[in-house]
Scaffold this motif. Structure first.
Motif, PDB file in Angstrom:
ATOM      1  N   ARG A 182       0.871  -1.880  -0.188  1.00  0.00           N
ATOM      2  CA  ARG A 182       0.370   0.444   0.063  1.00  0.00           C
ATOM      3  C   ARG A 182       0.696   1.008  -0.221  1.00  0.00           C
ATOM      4  NH1 ARG A 182      -4.863  -0.536   0.678  1.00  0.00           N
ATOM      5  NH2 ARG A 182      -5.653  -3.428   1.629  1.00  0.00           N
ATOM      6  N   ASN A 183       1.798   1.009   0.642  1.00  0.00           N
ATOM      7  CA  ASN A 183       3.030   2.206   0.960  1.00  0.00           C
ATOM      8  C   ASN A 183       3.941   2.805  -0.695  1.00  0.00           C
ATOM      9  OD1 ASN A 183       2.984   2.788   3.720  1.00  0.00           O
ATOM     10  ND2 ASN A 183       4.394   1.252   3.384  1.00  0.00           N
ATOM     11  N   ASN A 184       3.718   2.023  -1.413  1.00  0.00           N
ATOM     12  CA  ASN A 184       4.484   2.109  -2.966  1.00  0.00           C
ATOM     13  C   ASN A 184       3.311   2.113  -4.492  1.00  0.00           C
ATOM     14  OD1 ASN A 184       4.047  -0.972  -3.447  1.00  0.00           O
ATOM     15  ND2 ASN A 184       7.022  -0.882  -2.888  1.00  0.00           N
ATOM     16  N   LEU A 185       2.640   1.793  -3.716  1.00  0.00           N
ATOM     17  CA  LEU A 185       0.757   1.059  -4.822  1.00  0.00           C
ATOM     18  C   LEU A 185       1.211   2.285  -5.863  1.00  0.00           C
ATOM     19  CD1 LEU A 185      -1.037  -0.756  -6.369  1.00  0.00           C
ATOM     20  CD2 LEU A 185      -2.285   0.254  -4.590  1.00  0.00           C
ATOM     21  N   CYS A 186       1.211   4.026  -5.888  1.00  0.00           N
ATOM     22  CA  CYS A 186       1.482   4.344  -6.565  1.00  0.00           C
ATOM     23  C   CYS A 186       2.275   5.218  -6.565  1.00  0.00           C
ATOM     24  CB  CYS A 186       0.994   5.634  -6.022  1.00  0.00           C
ATOM     25  SG  CYS A 186      -1.163   5.748  -5.234  1.00  0.00           S
ATOM     26  N   ASP A 187       3.676   4.544  -6.340  1.00  0.00           N
ATOM     27  CA  ASP A 187       5.094   4.785  -6.940  1.00  0.00           C
ATOM     28  C   ASP A 187       4.858   4.427  -8.498  1.00  0.00           C
ATOM     29  OD1 ASP A 187       5.707   6.011  -4.941  1.00  0.00           O
ATOM     30  OD2 ASP A 187       7.110   4.738  -3.801  1.00  0.00           O
ATOM     31  N   TYR A 188       6.066   5.076  -9.246  1.00  0.00           N
ATOM     32  CA  TYR A 188       5.770   4.666 -10.616  1.00  0.00           C
ATOM     33  C   TYR A 188       7.899   5.207 -11.108  1.00  0.00           C
ATOM     34  CZ  TYR A 188       1.014   4.480 -11.120  1.00  0.00           C
ATOM     35  OH  TYR A 188      -0.394   3.632 -10.947  1.00  0.00           O
ATOM     36  N   GLU A 189       8.372   4.169 -11.871  1.00  0.00           N
ATOM     37  CA  GLU A 189       9.808   4.293 -11.880  1.00  0.00           C
ATOM     38  C   GLU A 189      10.239   4.697 -13.404  1.00  0.00           C
ATOM     39  OE1 GLU A 189      13.574   1.629 -11.748  1.00  0.00           O
ATOM     40  OE2 GLU A 189      11.944   0.930 -11.149  1.00  0.00           O
TER      41      GLU A 189
END
Length: 421
Positions: A39-46
């Motif tokens: 849930r902490n990195n679900l919206c992170d994009y590389e």
């Protein structure tokens, strides 16, 4: 029978890649522990790379500000999902630096002082190709270092053109022996406990009626033309023996780089190398001279070849590094080289099949290109060295008597012979 079938677990291989599954999870908002999506990195994009740039003027009342926007290629997403992002949203410092390095170089090529507010399509295409090339070269660099025999690191750089890794080339760390050729391993080894300080019967070199090749620092101390006999797998001494140098492999961090004067790829050292220190071996396929002659005709038509005669006593075998080789495949010629060839014998004492080792002829500075003379010759001056053939030339390359075409030399040194032979 039915109960046994029910007890069996049915597994079907997933045809989607890990990156594709990550995209699906993020699109659908699914947390997946196995993929590392929480849930902490679900919206992170590389950010995979940056492919375009523009400046936008924003008017707020009487105040005007300029906003920098970058077109982002997101890792795991197709190019159709690229988005424009303001500079403040991007935390990819290295990618930003690489983007501007490429853009400034392209502006300089176009004789422009600075980047315009909007880039033209040709420039955008070039920047995208540069970014993709950098990824390809990085993957190749990772592969080279995964082979695991170099103490140092091999880096790959191309700031000149869009040429990628060589095709039809396999990196190897030892000879690839051709059909019908046998490497006869030694049957005995030395009994020394300290091969340099107290060699028994002259150690391996003395047993072969030759001089001990190295000093206490591992630097070669015999003149070019004399053979080197190192301790082998049957010797009593350990891996730290002073007479084990070439067999320890490459010890320096090196860089395969694209030259800017039409010489293709080259190799530079990233560390200072002392005079008379071992640098690398020339590795490839061992083939017969007859096969080398046949391949030489083909390579002549292509304008390049990597055939190196093993002519210590007889001209029977050749090393071909065209399709199988190590970093020496990329070392260029110079009429004033900083590498010298020596013939080395370790586990195989067949004088027709020496190992070809390059040692530094002088101190080499970090960042300096490594070179050897394709027309290198040694003049024997005593009876002990008369076995050494005077032709060190790479067969099919400049300087070899088998050469069939003349090639202009581009080494650029003051003593350049203008032609490679």
């Amino acid at each position: 029978m039915a109960e046994n079938l029910k007890a069996q677990v049915c597994r079907v291989a997933c045809i989607a890649t890990t990156e594709q599954l990550e995209v699906v999870c993020r699109d659908e908002g699914v947390v997946c522990e196995e993929l590392g999506i929480s849930r902490n990195n679900l919206c992170d994009y590389e950010v995979e790379y940056l492919c375009d740039y523009k400046r936008k003027v924003i008017t707020d009342g009487k105040r005007q500000t300029v906003q920098e926007l970058y077109l982002v290629k997101w890792k795991g997403y197709p190019e159709s999902r690229n988005t424009w992002e303001p500079r403040r949203n991007l935390r990819c410092v290295n990618l930003l630096s690489q983007f501007w390095e490429d853009l400034n170089a392209e502006m300089q090529r176009q004789n422009k002082r600075s980047a315009p507010r909007r880039l033209d399509p040709a420039t955008v295409t070039h920047l995208t190709q540069r970014a993709k090339l950098r990824q390809t070269l990085k993957q190749w660099e990772t592969h080279l270092n995964s082979l695991g025999t170099h103490k140092g690191y091999i880096s790959v750089r191309n700031q000149v053109d869009l040429e990628g890794p060589p095709k039809s080339f396999t990196y190897i760390n030892d000879y690839k022996v051709g059909d019908g050729i046998l490497l006869n391993e030694v049957s005995v080894g030395c009994e020394c406990t300290d091969c340099l300080a107290s060699p028994v019967e002259g150690c391996c070199a003395g047993a072969s009626q030759h001089k001990f090749a190295y000093n206490e620092l591992g630097q070669v101390r015999i003149r070019p033309g004399l053979p080197i006999y190192e301790c082998n797998k049957r010797c009593r001494c350990g891996p730290d023996c002073s007479n084990r140098v070439v067999q320890r492999g490459i010890r320096y961090s090196l860089c395969i780089f694209r030259t800017d004067n039409g010489r293709g790829w080259g190799v530079r050292t990233m560390e200072r190398i002392r005079k008379n220190t071992f640098v690398m071996e020339y590795v490839g396929e061992i083939i017969t001279t007859e096969e080398a002659e046949r391949r030489g005709h083909v390579y002549d038509k292509e304008g390049a070849t990597y055939l190196f005669d093993l002519d210590y006593v007889d001209d029977e075998y050749t090393v071909d590094a065209a399709h199988y080789g190590n970093i020496s495949h990329f070392v260029n010629h110079s009429c004033d080289p900083n590498l010298q060839v020596y013939n080395v014998f370790i586990d195989n004492l067949d004088e027709r099949l020496p190992r070809i080792a390059f040692f530094a002829t002088r101190g080499i500075k970090a960042g300096e290109e490594l070179t050897f003379d394709y027309n290198m010759k040694i003049d024997p001056v005593d009876a002990e060295s008369t076995k050494m053939d005077t032709n060190f030339g790479v067969m099919g390359l400049p300087g070899s008597p088998k050469k069939r075409m003349r090639v202009e030399c581009k080494c650029g040194v003051a003593t350049c012979r203008k032609y490679l032979f």
